[in-house]
Design an enzyme around this catalytic site. Structure first.
Site, PDB file in Angstrom:
ATOM      1  N   PRO A   1       1.024  -0.897  -0.092  1.00  0.00           N
ATOM      2  CA  PRO A   1       0.245  -0.044  -0.012  1.00  0.00           C
ATOM      3  C   PRO A   1       0.940   1.083  -0.045  1.00  0.00           C
ATOM      4  O   PRO A   1       1.885   1.531   0.678  1.00  0.00           O
ATOM      5  CB  PRO A   1      -0.728  -0.159   1.930  1.00  0.00           C
ATOM      6  CG  PRO A   1      -0.088  -1.093   1.672  1.00  0.00           C
ATOM      7  CD  PRO A   1       0.517  -2.266   1.514  1.00  0.00           C
TER       8      PRO A   1
ATOM      9  N   THR B   1       0.404   5.512  -0.649  1.00  0.00           N
ATOM     10  CA  THR B   1      -0.213   7.216  -0.707  1.00  0.00           C
ATOM     11  C   THR B   1      -0.096   7.603  -2.045  1.00  0.00           C
ATOM     12  O   THR B   1       1.203   7.560  -2.065  1.00  0.00           O
ATOM     13  CB  THR B   1      -0.568   7.823   1.014  1.00  0.00           C
ATOM     14  OG1 THR B   1      -1.311   7.128   1.783  1.00  0.00           O
ATOM     15  CG2 THR B   1      -1.875   8.787   0.074  1.00  0.00           C
TER      16      THR B   1
ATOM     17  N   GLN C   1      -6.469  -1.284   2.253  1.00  0.00           N
ATOM     18  CA  GLN C   1      -6.068  -0.755   2.940  1.00  0.00           C
ATOM     19  C   GLN C   1      -7.037   0.726   3.988  1.00  0.00           C
ATOM     20  O   GLN C   1      -7.147   1.443   2.798  1.00  0.00           O
ATOM     21  CB  GLN C   1      -4.841  -0.253   2.835  1.00  0.00           C
ATOM     22  CG  GLN C   1      -4.143  -0.363   3.954  1.00  0.00           C
ATOM     23  CD  GLN C   1      -2.695   0.601   4.266  1.00  0.00           C
ATOM     24  OE1 GLN C   1      -2.578   1.762   4.201  1.00  0.00           O
ATOM     25  NE2 GLN C   1      -1.624  -0.549   4.675  1.00  0.00           N
TER      26      GLN C   1
ATOM     27  N   TYR D   1      -0.433   6.137  12.654  1.00  0.00           N
ATOM     28  CA  TYR D   1      -1.787   5.871  12.280  1.00  0.00           C
ATOM     29  C   TYR D   1      -3.052   5.826  13.243  1.00  0.00           C
ATOM     30  O   TYR D   1      -2.560   5.349  14.558  1.00  0.00           O
ATOM     31  CB  TYR D   1      -2.342   6.105  11.320  1.00  0.00           C
ATOM     32  CG  TYR D   1      -1.421   6.803  10.013  1.00  0.00           C
ATOM     33  CD1 TYR D   1      -1.393   7.980   9.679  1.00  0.00           C
ATOM     34  CD2 TYR D   1      -0.808   5.999   9.059  1.00  0.00           C
ATOM     35  CE1 TYR D   1      -1.226   8.690   8.830  1.00  0.00           C
ATOM     36  CE2 TYR D   1      -0.290   6.623   7.969  1.00  0.00           C
ATOM     37  CZ  TYR D   1      -0.486   7.791   8.127  1.00  0.00           C
ATOM     38  OH  TYR D   1       0.646   8.267   6.633  1.00  0.00           O
TER      39      TYR D   1
ATOM     40  N   GLY E   1       6.722  -1.905  -2.292  1.00  0.00           N
ATOM     41  CA  GLY E   1       5.835  -0.827  -2.162  1.00  0.00           C
ATOM     42  C   GLY E   1       6.938  -0.616  -3.864  1.00  0.00           C
ATOM     43  O   GLY E   1       6.180   0.182  -4.995  1.00  0.00           O
TER      44      GLY E   1
END
Length: 381
Positions: A25, A27, A100, A185, A315
Site C-alpha cells: 500500500p 499513498t 487498506q 496512524y 513498494g
C-alpha cells in the site's frame, strides 16, 4: 540464486495469489478532493494487476480519518462506486485486490476536517518540529495541532466506521481489507505507550493498548468472515513520533491474539528497527505473513525460501514498474522511480511508466536486484 519461490501460488484469505509478489500500500494522492477514485486510479491499479495481490493505498473509513489532500475514502456512495471500478479493472486482468483502511487519527488538521479538532487515544501533540517526509506530501504546511482525546463512545463509533468501510469494500467487489495499524496512524497510536495514556479499557496495560486493534478486526470480520480481513504492523517503528519501550512484548501479544482470529494475512515490516522483528515475531503469528520494507527480488526470494515469509510486499518497485512481476521473473531491468512525482496529482509518475516492451535507450533504469530508496521517505502506506 533461484527466484522460483516468488512465483509459486499461495492461498491467502479468500483468494489464490498467482505469485508471491504483492504490491504494498502506498499513498499517491491521485483521487479527487472528495476522496473519490478517478480514471487515473483505475488505470494505475489495472496496469499492476499481474501482482499476486494488490493492496491499495490507505483509504479513510470516515471524514475524521482524513489527513492528506487527494487521498481516497470509502464512506460515501460516490467513493464506493469509484472503488468498484478499480476492483473491476483489476479482476478483468485476473488480479486480486485488498483495500487498506487507514485512519490518521492525530495526524490531521482542522483544515482537513471542516474545522474539527483531530482525534486520538490521548491529547498528545505530535512533535511540531518533526519533518516526516523529504518529498512534499499534500497536507497543511504547519505543525500538527494537539488532538482531542476520544471518549469511550467515540472509540466505539470509530470501530463502527471501520466496519462500515469494510461493508462498502465488500459491496464494491474488493477481495478483502487490510487494517493499517502501522506508520503512526490511529491504530498504532492506541498501541504505542507515548500516544496512549488512557486508564480505561482502551489503555493502561499492554493488553488494553491492543484492544482497539483487536476490536476493529473483530468488527470488520463480522462483515464477511475473518478471511476478508488482514492487518499491517510495523513493530518498534518511531515514524510519526510514536514510541514503545517494549515493542516485542506489545506486538507479541497482539500477534498471538490475531492468530486466534484466523485472519487472511499479516503484513509485517522491519522499518529501521535494530532488533530482529521477523525472527522474534514471525513465530508468534499462526497464519500467512507478507514481509515488507526494503526487499529486492533476491532478498525476497530468500525470505520465502527460509520458511519465514509467505510472500513479499514490494513498494517503490511497483511505483515505477507496472509489470514488476514479469520483470522479476525474466530478470529485466527496472524503471528508476521519479521521487518528484510521488505526491503530484497527474499521470506523470503514476500511469506513464513504460513496460519492458515500451522502454527506450533513454529510459532511466536500474538493475533488477538494485536496493530500493530508503522506505519512509516518500510513502505513507
Amino acid at each position: 540464486m533461484s527466484i522460483d519461490s516468488l512465483f509459486q501460488p499461495l492461498d491467502l484469505g479468500r483468494i489464490r495469489m498467482r505469485n508471491r509478489i504483492a504490491m504494498a500500500p502506498m499513498t499517491r494522492q491521485r483521487s479527487t478532493l472528495r476522496g473519490v477514485p478517478t480514471d487515473l486510479n483505475v488505470e494505475h491499479y489495472r496496469q499492476r494487476a499481474s501482482a499476486g495481490l494488490i493492496i491499495t493505498e490507505g483509504t479513510s473509513p470516515s471524514p475524521m480519518g482524513n489527513g492528506y489532500l487527494f487521498a481516497p475514502g470509502n464512506y460515501t456512495d460516490e467513493q464506493q462506486a469509484g472503488w468498484a471500478r478499480v476492483a473491476d479493472a483489476v479482476h478483468e486482468r485476473g488480479g486480486a485486490i485488498f483495500m487498506q483502511v487507514m485512519h490518521v487519527g492525530r495526524l490531521s488538521d482542522p483544515l482537513m476536517l471542516d474545522g474539527a479538532q483531530p482525534i486520538a487515544p490521548s491529547a498528545v501533540q505530535p512533535d511540531p518540529t518533526a519533518r516526516h517526509y523529504t518529498v512534499s506530501c499534500p497536507r497543511p504546511k504547519r505543525p500538527y495541532p494537539e488532538p482531542r482525546e476520544m471518549t469511550h463512545a467515540e472509540v466505539l463509533s470509530t470501530i463502527d466506521e471501520f466496519k462500515a468501510c469494510t461493508e462498502r469494500a465488500l459491496a464494491a467487489g474488493l477481495d478483502g481489507v487490510e487494517l493499517h495499524a502501522a506508520s503512526g496512524y490511529l491504530p498504532m497510536q492506541f498501541l504505542s505507550q507515548n500516544t496512549n495514556l488512557r486508564t480505561d479499557e482502551w489503555g493502561g496495560t499492554l493488553e488494553k493498548r491492543c484492544a482497539f486493534v483487536l476490536a476493529c478486526v473483530d468488527a470488520m470480520a463480522e462483515v464477511a468472515g475473518p478471511k476478508f480481513v488482514a492487518v499491517k504492523v510495523a513493530p518498534g517503528w518511531t515514524f510519526h513520533d510514536v514510541f514503545d519501550d517494549d515493542a516485542p512484548a506489545t506486538y507479541g501479544h497482539l500477534l498471538r491474539e490475531l492468530s486466534k482470529r484466523d485472519i487472511a494475512y499479516l503484513q509485517l515490516g522491519n522499518y529501521f528497527v535494530d532488533w530482529d522483528v521477523y525472527g522474534i515475531l514471525r513465530p508468534q503469528f499462526d497464519g500467512p505473513v507478507l514481509y515488507t520494507a526494503g526487499f529486492t527480488r533476491q532478498t525476497g526470494a530468500e525470505a520465502i525460501e527460509s520458511g519465514g515469509a509467505d510472500g513479499i510486499a514490494f513498494g517503490q518497485a511497483f511505483i515505477a514498474n507496472p509489470d514488476l512481476a514479469e520483470r522479476y521473473r525474466d530478470g529485466s531491468k527496472l524503471n528508476r522511480p521519479d521521487l518528484a512525482t510521488y505526491y503530484t496529482q497527474g499521470k506523470e509518475g503514476y500511469t506513464d511508466y513504460p513496460t519492458v516492451a515500451e522502454m527506450t535507450e533513454d529510459t532511466p533504469s536500474q538493475d533488477v536486484d538494485a536496493a530500493p530508496t530508503p522506505v519512509g521517505v516518500e510513502t505513507t502506506g
